[in-house]
Write an enzyme that holds these catalytic residues in place. Sequence first.
Site, PDB file in Angstrom:
ATOM      1  N   ARG A 277      -6.200  -8.134  -0.688  1.00 13.97           N
ATOM      2  CA  ARG A 277      -5.795  -7.364   0.483  1.00 13.97           C
ATOM      3  C   ARG A 277      -7.018  -6.669   1.082  1.00 13.97           C
ATOM      4  O   ARG A 277      -7.706  -5.933   0.379  1.00 13.97           O
ATOM      5  CB  ARG A 277      -4.728  -6.324   0.095  1.00 13.97           C
ATOM      6  CG  ARG A 277      -4.299  -5.507   1.294  1.00 13.97           C
ATOM      7  CD  ARG A 277      -3.420  -4.332   0.934  1.00 13.97           C
ATOM      8  NE  ARG A 277      -3.295  -3.485   2.115  1.00 13.97           N
ATOM      9  CZ  ARG A 277      -3.082  -2.175   2.096  1.00 13.97           C
ATOM     10  NH1 ARG A 277      -2.961  -1.537   0.954  1.00 13.97           N
ATOM     11  NH2 ARG A 277      -3.007  -1.503   3.219  1.00 13.97           N
TER      12      ARG A 277
ATOM     13  N   HIS B  72      -6.127   0.131   9.262  1.00 13.26           N
ATOM     14  CA  HIS B  72      -6.296   1.005   8.102  1.00 13.26           C
ATOM     15  C   HIS B  72      -7.148   2.199   8.517  1.00 13.26           C
ATOM     16  O   HIS B  72      -8.262   2.391   8.013  1.00 13.26           O
ATOM     17  CB  HIS B  72      -6.924   0.238   6.933  1.00 13.26           C
ATOM     18  CG  HIS B  72      -6.736   0.912   5.603  1.00 13.26           C
ATOM     19  ND1 HIS B  72      -6.244   0.258   4.490  1.00 13.26           N
ATOM     20  CD2 HIS B  72      -6.962   2.186   5.203  1.00 13.26           C
ATOM     21  CE1 HIS B  72      -6.206   1.091   3.469  1.00 13.26           C
ATOM     22  NE2 HIS B  72      -6.641   2.272   3.877  1.00 13.26           N
TER      23      HIS B  72
ATOM     24  N   GLU C  94      -0.231   3.147   5.597  1.00  4.93           N
ATOM     25  CA  GLU C  94       0.064   4.564   5.360  1.00  4.93           C
ATOM     26  C   GLU C  94       0.174   5.371   6.652  1.00  4.93           C
ATOM     27  O   GLU C  94      -0.640   6.260   6.921  1.00  4.93           O
ATOM     28  CB  GLU C  94      -0.991   5.176   4.427  1.00  4.93           C
ATOM     29  CG  GLU C  94      -0.996   4.527   3.044  1.00  4.93           C
ATOM     30  CD  GLU C  94      -1.951   5.182   2.066  1.00  4.93           C
ATOM     31  OE1 GLU C  94      -2.755   6.035   2.506  1.00  4.93           O
ATOM     32  OE2 GLU C  94      -1.914   4.848   0.877  1.00  4.93           O
TER      33      GLU C  94
ATOM     34  N   ASN D  96       2.512   1.719  -1.098  1.00  6.22           N
ATOM     35  CA  ASN D  96       1.382   2.326  -1.812  1.00  6.22           C
ATOM     36  C   ASN D  96       1.866   3.535  -2.594  1.00  6.22           C
ATOM     37  O   ASN D  96       2.554   4.402  -2.037  1.00  6.22           O
ATOM     38  CB  ASN D  96       0.304   2.801  -0.831  1.00  6.22           C
ATOM     39  CG  ASN D  96      -0.358   1.674  -0.085  1.00  6.22           C
ATOM     40  OD1 ASN D  96      -0.104   0.502  -0.357  1.00  6.22           O
ATOM     41  ND2 ASN D  96      -1.213   2.016   0.871  1.00  6.22           N
TER      42      ASN D  96
ATOM     43  N   TYR E 267       0.695   6.384  -5.934  1.00  7.49           N
ATOM     44  CA  TYR E 267      -0.300   6.844  -6.887  1.00  7.49           C
ATOM     45  C   TYR E 267       0.222   7.863  -7.882  1.00  7.49           C
ATOM     46  O   TYR E 267      -0.115   7.833  -9.057  1.00  7.49           O
ATOM     47  CB  TYR E 267      -1.500   7.459  -6.135  1.00  7.49           C
ATOM     48  CG  TYR E 267      -2.302   6.444  -5.383  1.00  7.49           C
ATOM     49  CD1 TYR E 267      -3.367   5.803  -5.980  1.00  7.49           C
ATOM     50  CD2 TYR E 267      -1.981   6.115  -4.064  1.00  7.49           C
ATOM     51  CE1 TYR E 267      -4.120   4.855  -5.296  1.00  7.49           C
ATOM     52  CE2 TYR E 267      -2.721   5.163  -3.372  1.00  7.49           C
ATOM     53  CZ  TYR E 267      -3.787   4.531  -3.984  1.00  7.49           C
ATOM     54  OH  TYR E 267      -4.512   3.598  -3.318  1.00  7.49           O
TER      55      TYR E 267
ATOM     56  N   GLU F 269      -0.890  -0.861  -2.959  1.00  4.48           N
ATOM     57  CA  GLU F 269      -1.968  -0.041  -3.502  1.00  4.48           C
ATOM     58  C   GLU F 269      -1.440   0.723  -4.704  1.00  4.48           C
ATOM     59  O   GLU F 269      -0.333   1.268  -4.668  1.00  4.48           O
ATOM     60  CB  GLU F 269      -2.504   0.979  -2.486  1.00  4.48           C
ATOM     61  CG  GLU F 269      -3.461   0.443  -1.452  1.00  4.48           C
ATOM     62  CD  GLU F 269      -4.012   1.546  -0.557  1.00  4.48           C
ATOM     63  OE1 GLU F 269      -4.135   2.694  -1.043  1.00  4.48           O
ATOM     64  OE2 GLU F 269      -4.302   1.268   0.618  1.00  4.48           O
TER      65      GLU F 269
END
Length: 1744
Positions: free
Chosen positions: A1319, A1364, A1409, A1545, A1547, A1612
């Site tokens: 990606r 992005h 995002e 995404n 985290y 991600e």
Amino acid sequence: MNRFLWVVCLYFLCVIGGWSSQVNGEDDFMLLAGPLTEKDIRTSSSEEDVFDCSHPIPAGSKQYFKYLQTKGVTHFKVPLSWAKLLPMGLTSKPQEAVVRCYQTLLKQLLEEGLQPLVILHGSTVPDSLRSRYGGWESQRLLEMFQQYAEFALREFALSANSWVTFSDLGEVLPDGLAADDHSLLQNILQLNKKIHQFYHQNFPDKGRRLSFGLSAREVDRLSHLKALTNVDFLSVNLEYNCVSSKGFAQELRSLQWATSSESFKVEGGWLEGGKGETIWDHFGHEGQVFANHTADLACDSYNKVDIDAYLLRGLGVNTYQFSISWARIFPSGHRDSQSEKGALYYDNLINALIESGIQPVATLYHWDLPQALQDNGGWTNPSIVAAFKDYADFCYSRFGNRVKNWNTFSSPWVVSHAGYGTGEHAPGVKDYVTASYQVTHNILKSHAEAWHVYNDNYRKTQGGKVGIALNSDWAQPTDNNKPEDVAAADRYLQFMLGWFAHPIFIDGDYPATLKAQIEKKTNECSSSVPAVLPTFTAEEKARIKGTSDFFGLNHYTSRLVSSSVGGCNPGPEGVGDFQAKVDPSWPATASDWIYSMPTGLRSLLNYIKTEYLTKHSVPIYITGNGMPTEYSGDTLNDTSRIEYMRGYINEALKAIELDKVDLQRFTVQSLMDGFEGNQGYSERFGLHHVNFEDGYRPRTPKQSAYFFAQIIEQNGFVSRKQDHFEGLKILQPHRSTPLPPSEVPSASKAVWEKFTPQKKFDRQMYHYGHFPKDFSWGVSSSAYQIEGGWNEDGKGPSVWDTFTQKPGSGIPEDAIGNVACDSYNRLNEDLYMLQALEVKSYRFSLSWSRIFPNGRRASLNQKGVDYYNILIDGLLARNITPVVTVYHWDLPQALQDIGGWQNVAMIELFNDYCDFCFATFGDRVKFWMTMNDPQGLAWLGYGLGQIPPNIKEPGTAPYQVAHNLIKAHAKAYHTYDNKYRPSQKGIVSIALNADWVEPKNINIPRELVAADRAMQFHVGWFAHPIFKNGDYPEAMKAQVLVKSELQGLLQSRLPSFTEEEKNLIKGTADMFCVNHYSTRIVSHITGLLSPHSYQNDWDFTKEEEGGSPTTAIKNQRAVSWGLRRLLNWIKEEYGDPEIYITDNGVAITAKTTWDDTDRVFFYKTYINEALKAYELDGVRLKGYTATSLMDSFEWLNGYTVGFGFYHVDFSDPNRPRTPKFSAHFYFQVMKDNGFPIADDEKMLYGEFPKGFLWSSATASYQIEGGWRADGKGLSIWDKFAHTPLRVFDSDNGDIACDSYNKIDEDIAILKQLRVNHYRFSISWTRVLPDGTTNYINEAGFSYYDRLVNALLAANIQPHITLYHWDLPQALQNVGGWENDTIVERFRDYADVIFSRLGDRVKLWITINEPYNIAMIGHGYGVAAPGTLPYIVAHNLIKAHAEAWHLYNNKYRAKQNGKVSITINSDWSEPRNPYKQEDIDAARRVIQFYIGWFAHPIFNGDYSEMMKTIIRERSLAAGLTKSRLPEFTPEEIKRIKGTHDYFGFNHYTTVLAFPVEYGNLQHYDADRGAGTYVDRTWLDSGSGWLKVTPFGLRRILNFIKEEYGNPTIIITENGVSERGPIDLKDSHRSYFYKKYINQVLKAYQLDNVDVRGYTAWSLMDNLEWATGFAERFGLFYVNRSDPNVPRVAKESVSFYSTIINCNGFPDPATGPHDCLKPEPEGALKQTHLKVQGTSPRGLDLQTLL
């Protein structure tokens, strides 16, 4: 009888040495639990059956056995299944798997300390034998049973000593034990005799027993069996409540003490878990309740199961009655709407009760009908009978294996009267003519059907009882001499109680009085009939009659009743021709309905006994009794409730003792204040006060709770002798062997050498495991801090009394301990807290001046001694071991007046005081500490003068005082050792305070020596003499001597011990008791020579450990890892002693009342470090004591901080104690005996589906560089990075990783990684320099064209992100994403990219995002506050939708690709899981994060939550419309569904809590939530990123449930590091292992449609505003080298192995081929299919 017996008391076994003619209560009893039950999984039935080994032993059985053993259970019933063991009936053909299963079960019981009681026959005969031989009258069947019995004894007798042939002869003999000459009976008893003989001949060991079982009703016929058989004991099946039949074990009879609640009054959670609306929800929302109160949150019990169980344990009740919310189980009222989450709530509640030794009593219906049923007529509709029957059936099947007492209805009269008659209650129907009577009719039929369902389908297997709880006043004739008043009073009772009781308990029909009265009114009032009474058919009457196993009674008040003429008025008084009133002398309550008249209860009980129970004899349970108080005023000191309870309970006891009423339970209404129907929260019935103003809904015991607890403990009003509990079993240690003196530095420096070099990742790693079984969990206090009563009952003043009462003490607000927590007068309250907490031990100190007011034996104060005797006895009665500190700083002032500890006379005085304490309390106290923290006393009290006695002689007094303290301790130790240990068998030590210290730089030798010296000066000062050689540490002696010489002194200021003293001192501790709070950083200095000072002697300085959280006490940071190191140091330094942590806790500011999350994290981390020391390091840790039981007088901090598990309100004279969040956490830790590994942490082994997408990712600005190369235009990040102070360390992306010039290098590392996808993002300005299609930069396109082709040539599929974050600056100059023209610009840009690359690229992301673009880029401190982020997000969503439609309409058919958007989101959990407000905050965080963008795209439009909140807040601030833009209907339609997969995404996870921002118009204020992190979560290189793998699985499930289970590609996920370069990035491998495994769980266990995983990032790069300081890469990029080479970190190998294995092969199956290293240069062929000879023809269906 102890409060927990109901759980396990299915049987009592009367063990008799031989057969006697009678059985009496003097025989010994075994406490028996069991049998094990499990749902019958072989059929679709949900019934609970006795476990028969037809499938594996249920999970959790060992934990259950362990729990039973802790509650005093001795034996466990194990019925063998003849049919399962020998299905053919032949001993030659057993089912071996079943045999092994029973052997394992018996072994488990023995391992947990339970003796099996094996039942040979208690179920079914094998079908093959039943069909061949018939019943027990067959001699052949008896022979086959004998063969089976001998087989079973041979197989299992070695694991079981106690056997029963037949569990109940009454079941084998249907006609009962009719006569001695009954041939079948004789045959059965002879068979028992043969088996008995076989057993004892083949197993002659002592202690073996065999018998048969009887029901309690057969006990009086025992004489008939005397000569017919052999038995070793009698097995009598009693009621589960342990109350036997008359004449048998009478001392077992103990009233069941209960309290209660009702679902709609306490649960809250009105929409949680899919719950349906109830009539009370509806009633409240329509504003029909006092002050518009609603039950939406109520007491929040839906989220507080553990907290409510905590209160119940404190009370000591053995029974808890609660109601089930029909709408929570069946939201629509019908089974097809069943909510599993609702059922789970009650599962959890029931399990929590059982684990606490409390019997659950469930009421099926307490007024809260599902509104959906009410919409169809509710209780007036006959169809409700079938609905209720089905609901009851579900409840029995789901909960009946644990619930053995059921009320079908509670107070049904109120439903008929107030709900459908007067309309005062929900549903508010006003129809006393027809509806009220029809409701009763249907309730009675519903009850009967529910009873029959249980009787027919569940009673045999579950063994419970079903009844009904009827409410009734007592009706006292106004004039007993008037027959008409007497008759009127009877009519009152018939219209209230008899309306329901007569059909059920007498003849299935309404009382004759009621029917006659209504018939009379019908005749009198032909034009306006006041009552229409339905009739029962004969079949219905038969069905209703006798449908109750007990008589449940709710009783609150009485009435004076007189005869009247009711005329044609509807309602009881009109139809019944009576009038009711109250006597003005009766005490009133907060309710105009309830007046206190206790004698009415006794009268009513006798009435019930006479009226209803002469033929249908069942026990009576009082299922509700209580009174309300006002919601204002002194709510905690509820003396009126105490008097009410005293009166009513006393009358109940009179009825039992004097009138022989079979009353078996008394239930106080209610556990806590709640939502009281139409009165809302204005009336308070609770034993516990609930603060409805606080979102946490804290519960505080009222005085009535303590009163009731005392009643329960005494089983009435007469104090009874408690069973003696000796405390924890303490092995007698040998006196410690003296050790040689410590070297300088000591050998214990190895602890620093081992632990200090640890990586932070290793240091932080949480450890899952358990402490030893006999681990002592405790809590502490000290006398001066809690007792108060400073001059009561002859107590003398202590030095702390003197100090605090002098003005200018320096203590904040001049606080004093005169009252403190008032524990001297509130001992029952302290015992309540300890009982609720269920600690194993309680550490407290004795007040020397309370026992000896002037410090000497001659002044003995007996009342002081009595206080401690009561405390100790109360602890032992609750199975809590007293741990006693003889002296905790509060020296009698009279002794200080003679010099205190500077006077050597104190040694003898202290010894005499200890001698008295040992002699007086030592028969019950087995764990002693002579003194607490003598170091602190010596330095702070006599050196710095900060604490009493406030002497400031820093150079000499601390050493002199310590010298005397050590000798005083040693002398007291020898006194115990010589005089008391042989008889008392206790242990003695001293509690030493010990901070841990770390050298500032371990690589500098003198820093390490300084750290060692610090430990010797602080801990070794006292520990070295006591645990080593009787003398001070060499380091300390040498240091003070040198300082003294340099100061010109002739001798050391440190006193010396004589050889005799050394011998007396060394070894004077049976264990090492340590108090620990914090860790300091130490560095070497040269201390001052003047003034002379203990501190100047150190030659080191201390500073805070800056990386750890602060606490409310200055310089006392929470440094959890220091505890493990300290324990290891003690182990190494003092010869591996047994260690008890005797104080450990944290101070929180007094402003933090009960929601003390920081304290939870403190204990979570500190106790875990203790566990590491025990399990990983072999430290002999025996116990842990948390500081402290409750907030108290915290010495020099007064009341400004609190250490307690209980908040104490010092502004209230009652000193109310309220449990904090931390109390419940600590209880759970103790219950688990550590930290068992959570399911979230367990590895799942398995593979992802074939075709799984494995990828790594980058973004253009972060890696490409070439910022001005080949015509590239400026982006907003180019400008941002070149603006001063924007990016950390002035980093920028001008070169970055130079990927623009390193395609080959990037392809090489991707191949090394083995990914099948890559990606990356397109730089908009590299292809369209000004952001428009006016000019296309072919050089830029060439880069991406070459990159795509190189990827495909390497068999790696490109996954392209169009945007992005690097917007062309030219577009930003005209407003960027704020300008809605950007939508068209983005569409044009996408069109160019699709057209140029779409023939080869099959996976697209439009925008990465969007949340960060809107919020980070535009939300914080930019332009108009509050509105801008929403405008930007609006345009981002529309731009994405247009790009998707462009592809869908123009390119999809030809290119066959997939387009979506990547949305990022953290997962959010409530900071306090017991708090609905935090749960709601966590939901808002999610909806305002992921939902902001996902909801419009996947569901259409913004979520209702966002729209409602932002609109309401905007309007409240005076705006004319919502700040959240609206989509038009056309836009909603165009946006919805613009996805081919869910790009995600993720985290980390956050903890959420509510925050009120007032009228601030901002996204954060709209969200109304703050976020927090758990300290146990591993750190990363980014402050915002904590390692929380569990959150990924949870948010994947959220996406599945919220957005229709879309295909998900994780685009991600990764972790960062900071600091020195270390290619051994074990933390990253750990991260990927744990996170990817959560993805596997989501896929395999939860059926989440996840198709791909992308690691962020391929290489270290420019991490936006943090520059190159944070590194996420799998590959390190060496930017100091002009060629910026990529170097693989260890995680590359780890991640590539996961890819190669396509998941996690199970190590139990042996080494997997995927783990074998492949030859260098070999590239595994991926599973991707390619059509034709060109890679351009990718078959994307293999991916998605």
